[in-house]
Design a protein around this motif. Sequence first.
Motif, mmCIF file in Angstrom:
data_model
loop_
_atom_site.group_PDB
_atom_site.id
_atom_site.type_symbol
_atom_site.label_atom_id
_atom_site.label_comp_id
_atom_site.label_asym_id
_atom_site.label_seq_id
_atom_site.Cartn_x
_atom_site.Cartn_y
_atom_site.Cartn_z
ATOM 1 N N PHE A 172 -2.467 -3.684 0.868
ATOM 2 C CA PHE A 172 -2.500 -2.930 2.124
ATOM 3 C C PHE A 172 -1.517 -3.466 3.161
ATOM 4 O O PHE A 172 -1.397 -2.909 4.245
ATOM 5 N N ASP A 173 -0.809 -4.545 2.863
ATOM 6 C CA ASP A 173 0.141 -5.107 3.819
ATOM 7 C C ASP A 173 1.355 -4.193 3.950
ATOM 8 O O ASP A 173 1.942 -3.776 2.944
ATOM 9 N N ILE A 174 1.737 -3.909 5.178
ATOM 10 C CA ILE A 174 2.845 -2.990 5.469
ATOM 11 C C ILE A 174 4.057 -3.793 5.948
ATOM 12 O O ILE A 174 3.975 -4.505 6.951
ATOM 13 N N PRO A 175 5.190 -3.698 5.260
ATOM 14 C CA PRO A 175 6.374 -4.434 5.714
ATOM 15 C C PRO A 175 7.045 -3.765 6.903
ATOM 16 O O PRO A 175 6.957 -2.551 7.086
ATOM 17 N N VAL A 176 7.697 -4.575 7.713
ATOM 18 C CA VAL A 176 8.502 -4.049 8.817
ATOM 19 C C VAL A 176 9.912 -3.755 8.314
ATOM 20 O O VAL A 176 10.301 -4.160 7.216
ATOM 21 N N ASP A 177 10.690 -3.051 9.140
ATOM 22 C CA ASP A 177 12.054 -2.679 8.761
ATOM 23 C C ASP A 177 13.059 -3.795 9.026
ATOM 24 O O ASP A 177 14.065 -3.914 8.328
ATOM 25 N N TRP A 178 12.784 -4.596 10.059
ATOM 26 C CA TRP A 178 13.692 -5.666 10.467
ATOM 27 C C TRP A 178 12.891 -6.921 10.781
ATOM 28 O O TRP A 178 11.744 -6.843 11.225
#
Length: 198
Positions: A172-178
Amino acid sequence: MLIRQEKQRCRSFLQKKLQTLPLDDLRESDRQIREHILQMPAYLTANSIFCFVSMESEIQTQEIIMQAWLEGKRVAVPRCEPKGILQAYEITDWDEVEMGTYGILEPKTHCPLLRPEEIEFGIIPCIACDRMGYRLGYGGGYYDRYLAHTQFVTAAVCRKQMLLMRTPRESFDIPVDWVVTEDGAIQAQKENMQKKNE
């Protein structure tokens, strides 16, 4: 369960490490990271931003928020609500925040909700992060639940001493773009990222 234990061990180790860093070094780190954020094209072109209000131990964001106000941007800050929900509410002045959940400054109840589709750029907190954009947070899951329903560009602010080779992660962990450190903005390695709506 093993990943959660690994996260907690990592979290505890890094928080202790952070406590050993000199205050002058931390404030210089804050300044460098702030300058990189304010120069990012995603920030410069955004008419509305989401930004956490930092605690003393975190990378300081108050000057980012004030600069965004000076540039005429709408600024939304998070409020933790029941059942682990995070929502973003617009503030236009520091008089519109008060001490809330977990001792964090949060928008007052009269502040208007800013829907995710109205936000163009988000500044996200972390204890640590890796180059694929996966964050180690404080364990509440508020940001992952919120980011799962957003499409705006996200940037986690992370001190370079806290940049990991690989952050422990769960499905469920969501990565960031930067990821933004004192050395600049690092675009997350897309081939390893899960898209928010998958």
